[in-house]
Design an enzyme around this catalytic site. Structure first.
Site, short mmCIF file in Angstrom:
data_model
loop_
_atom_site.label_atom_id
_atom_site.label_comp_id
_atom_site.label_asym_id
_atom_site.label_seq_id
_atom_site.Cartn_x
_atom_site.Cartn_y
_atom_site.Cartn_z
CB VAL A 1 -0.90 -0.06 1.47
CG1 VAL A 1 -1.63 1.26 1.43
CG2 VAL A 1 -2.01 -1.15 1.03
CE1 TYR A 2 6.38 5.18 1.48
CE2 TYR A 2 7.56 3.28 0.57
CZ TYR A 2 7.47 4.69 1.07
OH TYR A 2 8.57 5.56 0.90
CB ALA A 3 4.68 0.35 -3.42
#
Length: 335
Positions: A151-153
């Site tokens: 989700v960070y990416a």
């Protein structure tokens, strides 16, 4: 210039602010001082900045649109550097909503503030994690980034797309920088170098994932800071494709660019650990584990575009960089 640096209590934000202040810019820092990692080091970084007369600090959050708008209104920034974000691949598996709120909602607030107050250039942090499942090396800005592994990416890919929309619609120059594994003095305690150093000194075992078979394009903090400033001083005029044989009529009208910023010299994780052991004069106790969900096995930055545009020259070897970090760590923690 009068520059807003969000995430100014963070690793890159604080070191970048020091460099801007040293060259005479007026820096307004903004950070929410969250407790994702030890806040003492954040406070100590800010204490470095408060020694400068041309620095002003706000303890605030880019998720608060009204507060952010007031800060923009009061200061009339010429340029903005957004380094405020919820960081960390692994934590995004545990708490994905933190990334949606900080990295997407917060970034939207920042873009809208830049539009409303006529900012001349927005530079923002992206990440090598956007390359996700890609296996072709080195990673190029031309590569598809539609298969993020965390989700960070995904939140950082969203930032790049949102920035393009604002650049195209409102002619706001924006530059996204895909950082590759930044390390060095004043680094983040949640990152491997910090964790490994503490564990080795304390005689504890370090967990090494993917059985130590990772390679990373480790990039020293000074090289990152120099690159960010070069990008800040040279906003894009248009997004003409690097491959001029395939121009994109729509994107060519947008003053928008995305660049890799790395060392372009990938290092095996075990060589990184060996450099740390040598500087600490102590062997690590290692627990080898499988690849973790969300992790990219290898990273390698193609920085040809950044070199061509900005004469970027990363010059710090991992051996020197790790040595500098260990010296700082021992001094900071009185070891």
């Amino acid at each position: 210039m009068k520059i807003l640096v969000t995430g100014s209590a963070g690793f890159i934000g604080s070191m970048l602010s020091v460099k801007l202040l040293d060259r005479g810019d007026q820096v307004i820092g903004l950070d929410n001082h969250n407790d994702y990692y030890d806040t003492k080091i954040k406070d100590d970084r800010i204490n470095l900045l408060k020694k400068y007369k041309n620095y002003k600090h706000y303890k605030s959050d880019i998720k608060d649109f009204n507060d952010l708008s007031d800060i923009f209104k009061n200061h009339k920034f010429q340029k903005v550097i957004n380094l405020a974000a919820q960081a960390g691949v692994r934590y995004s598996i545990e708490n994905p909503l933190a990334y949606i709120n900080s990295n997407i909602l917060g970034f939207a607030n920042l873009l809208e503030s830049c539009r409303n107050y006529k900012v001349k250039h927005l530079v923002y942090a992206s990440t090598s994690s956007v390359y996700g499942a890609n296996t072709k090396m080195p990673f190029s800005e031309h590569d598809c980034v539609s298969h993020p592994l965390s989700v960070y990416a995904a939140s950082k890919i969203s930032n790049e797309l949102m920035a393009h929309s604002y650049s195209y619609l409102f002619q706001i120059p924006t530059t996204g920088l895909r950082f590759f594994t930044v390390y060095g003095p004043w680094g983040r305690p949640d990152m491997a170098l910090f964790k490994f150093t503490k564990a080795i000194i304390d005689g504890k075992t370090i967990n090494v994932f993917n059985n130590g078979n990772h390679t990373r394009d480790f990039t020293y903090i000074d090289d990152i800071v120099n690159g960010v400033i070069k990008a800040l001083d040279n906003p894009a005029k248009s997004n003409i494709e690097w491959d001029s044989s395939k121009p994109d009529p729509a994107s060519s009208k947008a003053p928008w660019k995305v660049y890799n910023i790395g060392n372009n010299k990938p290092v095996k994780l075990m060589d990184y650990i060996n450099a740390l052991e040598k500087n600490l004069e102590k062997k690590a106790k290692i627990n080898f584990l499988p690849l973790q969900p969300g992790d990219i096995q290898d990273t390698n930055a193609n920085v040809d575009n950044f070199i061509k545009k900005f004469d970027y020259k990363p010059s710090t070897s991992v051996v020197k960089g790790v040595s500098n970090f260990v010296n700082w760590y021992k001094d900071y923690y009185k070891i």
